[in-house]
Design a protein around this motif. Sequence first.
Motif, PDB file in Angstrom:
ATOM      1  N   ILE A  63       0.835  -1.209   0.000  1.00  0.00           N
ATOM      2  CA  ILE A  63       0.000   0.000   0.000  1.00  0.00           C
ATOM      3  C   ILE A  63       0.868   1.257   0.000  1.00  0.00           C
ATOM      4  N   CYS A  64       1.950   1.237   0.779  1.00  0.00           N
ATOM      5  CA  CYS A  64       2.883   2.377   0.781  1.00  0.00           C
ATOM      6  C   CYS A  64       3.452   2.613  -0.613  1.00  0.00           C
ATOM      7  N   GLY A  65       3.784   1.524  -1.317  1.00  0.00           N
ATOM      8  CA  GLY A  65       4.300   1.652  -2.677  1.00  0.00           C
ATOM      9  C   GLY A  65       3.266   2.242  -3.629  1.00  0.00           C
ATOM     10  N   VAL A  66       2.020   1.796  -3.503  1.00  0.00           N
ATOM     11  CA  VAL A  66       0.947   2.321  -4.358  1.00  0.00           C
ATOM     12  C   VAL A  66       0.726   3.807  -4.099  1.00  0.00           C
ATOM     13  N   VAL A  67       0.668   4.193  -2.830  1.00  0.00           N
ATOM     14  CA  VAL A  67       0.454   5.599  -2.485  1.00  0.00           C
ATOM     15  C   VAL A  67       1.608   6.460  -2.990  1.00  0.00           C
ATOM     16  N   THR A  68       2.839   5.945  -2.892  1.00  0.00           N
ATOM     17  CA  THR A  68       3.996   6.694  -3.405  1.00  0.00           C
ATOM     18  C   THR A  68       3.900   6.897  -4.906  1.00  0.00           C
ATOM     19  N   GLY A  69       3.493   5.842  -5.633  1.00  0.00           N
ATOM     20  CA  GLY A  69       3.329   5.966  -7.082  1.00  0.00           C
ATOM     21  C   GLY A  69       2.280   6.996  -7.459  1.00  0.00           C
ATOM     22  N   HIS A 104       1.343   9.516  -5.627  1.00  0.00           N
ATOM     23  CA  HIS A 104       1.877  10.822  -5.235  1.00  0.00           C
ATOM     24  C   HIS A 104       2.781  11.385  -6.328  1.00  0.00           C
ATOM     25  N   LEU A 105       3.643  10.561  -6.868  1.00  0.00           N
ATOM     26  CA  LEU A 105       4.547  11.015  -7.927  1.00  0.00           C
ATOM     27  C   LEU A 105       3.779  11.334  -9.212  1.00  0.00           C
ATOM     28  N   ALA A 106       2.732  10.554  -9.497  1.00  0.00           N
ATOM     29  CA  ALA A 106       1.960  10.780 -10.717  1.00  0.00           C
ATOM     30  C   ALA A 106       1.151  12.065 -10.648  1.00  0.00           C
ATOM     31  N   LEU A 107       0.817  12.512  -9.445  1.00  0.00           N
ATOM     32  CA  LEU A 107      -0.004  13.723  -9.268  1.00  0.00           C
ATOM     33  C   LEU A 107       0.850  14.935  -8.903  1.00  0.00           C
ATOM     34  N   ALA A 108       2.070  14.981  -9.401  1.00  0.00           N
ATOM     35  CA  ALA A 108       2.989  16.064  -9.038  1.00  0.00           C
ATOM     36  C   ALA A 108       2.396  17.444  -9.325  1.00  0.00           C
ATOM     37  N   GLY A 109       1.560  17.546 -10.339  1.00  0.00           N
ATOM     38  CA  GLY A 109       0.984  18.834 -10.701  1.00  0.00           C
ATOM     39  C   GLY A 109       0.013  19.392  -9.680  1.00  0.00           C
ATOM     40  N   LEU A 110      -0.473  18.554  -8.768  1.00  0.00           N
ATOM     41  CA  LEU A 110      -1.430  19.017  -7.763  1.00  0.00           C
ATOM     42  C   LEU A 110      -0.774  19.730  -6.593  1.00  0.00           C
ATOM     43  N   GLY A 111       0.529  19.628  -6.465  1.00  0.00           N
ATOM     44  CA  GLY A 111       1.223  20.254  -5.353  1.00  0.00           C
ATOM     45  C   GLY A 111       0.875  19.606  -4.023  1.00  0.00           C
ATOM     46  N   PRO A 112       0.781  20.398  -2.955  1.00  0.00           N
ATOM     47  CA  PRO A 112       0.502  19.833  -1.633  1.00  0.00           C
ATOM     48  C   PRO A 112      -0.837  19.108  -1.528  1.00  0.00           C
ATOM     49  N   THR A 113      -1.778  19.396  -2.449  1.00  0.00           N
ATOM     50  CA  THR A 113      -3.092  18.743  -2.404  1.00  0.00           C
ATOM     51  C   THR A 113      -2.970  17.230  -2.522  1.00  0.00           C
TER      52      THR A 113
END
Length: 511
Positions: free
Chosen positions: A451-457, A459-468
């Motif tokens: 799950i940590c790996g999925v959430v990290t992926g 997070h990286l894919a949504l880089a354009g959202l910033g802190p959101t």
Amino acid sequence: MSTPIPDPSAAASPVVPQPASLDLTTSMRNAVKLGGSLMVTYGIALAVRLLLPRVLGPEAFGQFNWASEGFTAVFFVLAGLGLEVYIRKEVALRPDHASEFFGGTLLLQGLMAVVLLGVMQGLMHLEGKPGYLRLLVLLLGVYQLFYRCNGTLAAVLHAREQVDGLSVANIATKCVWGGGQLLVLLFRLPLPWLGVPILASEVVRAAVLYRLSRQHAGLQFRVDVRGTREALMGALPFFLNEAALAANGPMGIFLLGFLTNTTEVGWYGAGWNLAGMTLMAAPVLTWVLMPLLARAVAHSQEEFFRLTRRTLEAVTAFSLPLTLAMALGADTWVHLVYGDRFAPAATVLRLQAPILALTYVAIVCAAVLTAMGKGWWVTRTSVVSMVLNSTINLTLSRPFLAWFGPVGGACASALGLFVCEVVAVALLVWAVGRRAYDRQSVIRLIKTLIICGVVTGVHLALAGLGPTRLVVGAGLYIVLVLVTGAVRLDELQGLLRVIRRRGAPVQASAT
């Protein structure tokens, strides 16, 4: 796994086993009391620790952090004598034993402090350190003496499960500490003044804890040579372990300041202040777990290892999401708390974050091995970490600073500590053996890591959202752990019922 060798000191007097349900209930109640106290004191400490870098700036904060968390901490680890762990293990079974060594060890700590302060001032004079920094170190050195003595008194109260007054004392003295430092910052007083409220808070705490120890634990000040010798010999593996552990934290800061500069110490300290937020439950875990394990191992091996498995499972479920949030949001947290001047500290924080989940596992395994009478194994593990960490710091600090520029030395120190924690956890888990985990705990750990790996992926894919994207990641993590069964709501509800019942008998889970 081989049968644990009984600890001779634990067998020196007969033990009347307490019912498992009563023992668990008492420990849970103490955990709640200490946890409530800790949350208040931690909130005060956190506010000050996060404010200090912002007000002082990287250079001045680095000087303060080097003096408080590095130089004095490394030297005064020798004055701890390993007594805190020894007390939680032995006084829980032999209440009168504390009075047999308290006076003798206290005198010894005072003599050691005089010698250590002289050596420290001499080294700073030879290194050409400025006078204001030497005065700060002197104040913090005296504070370290009181801090070590207070650790002994608090351990006696923990072992006797008399924590009500201790909880109040912790809050009151932390108010002295935090309020005094805020006044120093408000009036922009010179750097050495930061040491005054730190020392004053421990002096007040010493007076309160000594009175509580006399009242609730029957502690008496007397010099008993035989009792002192027995305590020092029994605490020797814990003392060596503490000395070795100094290389994994304070020694890294100490070497970083000498090998690079205090600005690097400022980057490192700023990151560690944030990363350390995830260690807020570590003191309660240590205070409560050691006496509970000491009694459980005397009562039943099956009960002891069942408690071990579930504790490891719980700390993993608690620490991994906090670690993940700290690492993924490093840029955001540093910017919000410290401002742009500390932006390089985000890189250090990413390296420091994984250390914290490993630290929780190491704390539990060390407590388990100590209760099993294998304290020397913990010591050997710490010595290995000490050598490894010192080698990494000495080898990489200056090259990393040259290769990666500002914050390179701090990254080398963080990397060294991470490698050491990985090695230490591997050795400790191996020493506890296969009974430290079962099919349930392994499956849940694997699920959580995936799950940590999925959430990290994501997070990286949504880089354009910033802190959101941190909010998105947190929601995704909660949904996944509940859907996959990595965390069970019914077990959390059962824990809450235990806490609410407090004094009612609680039956330990059979799983």
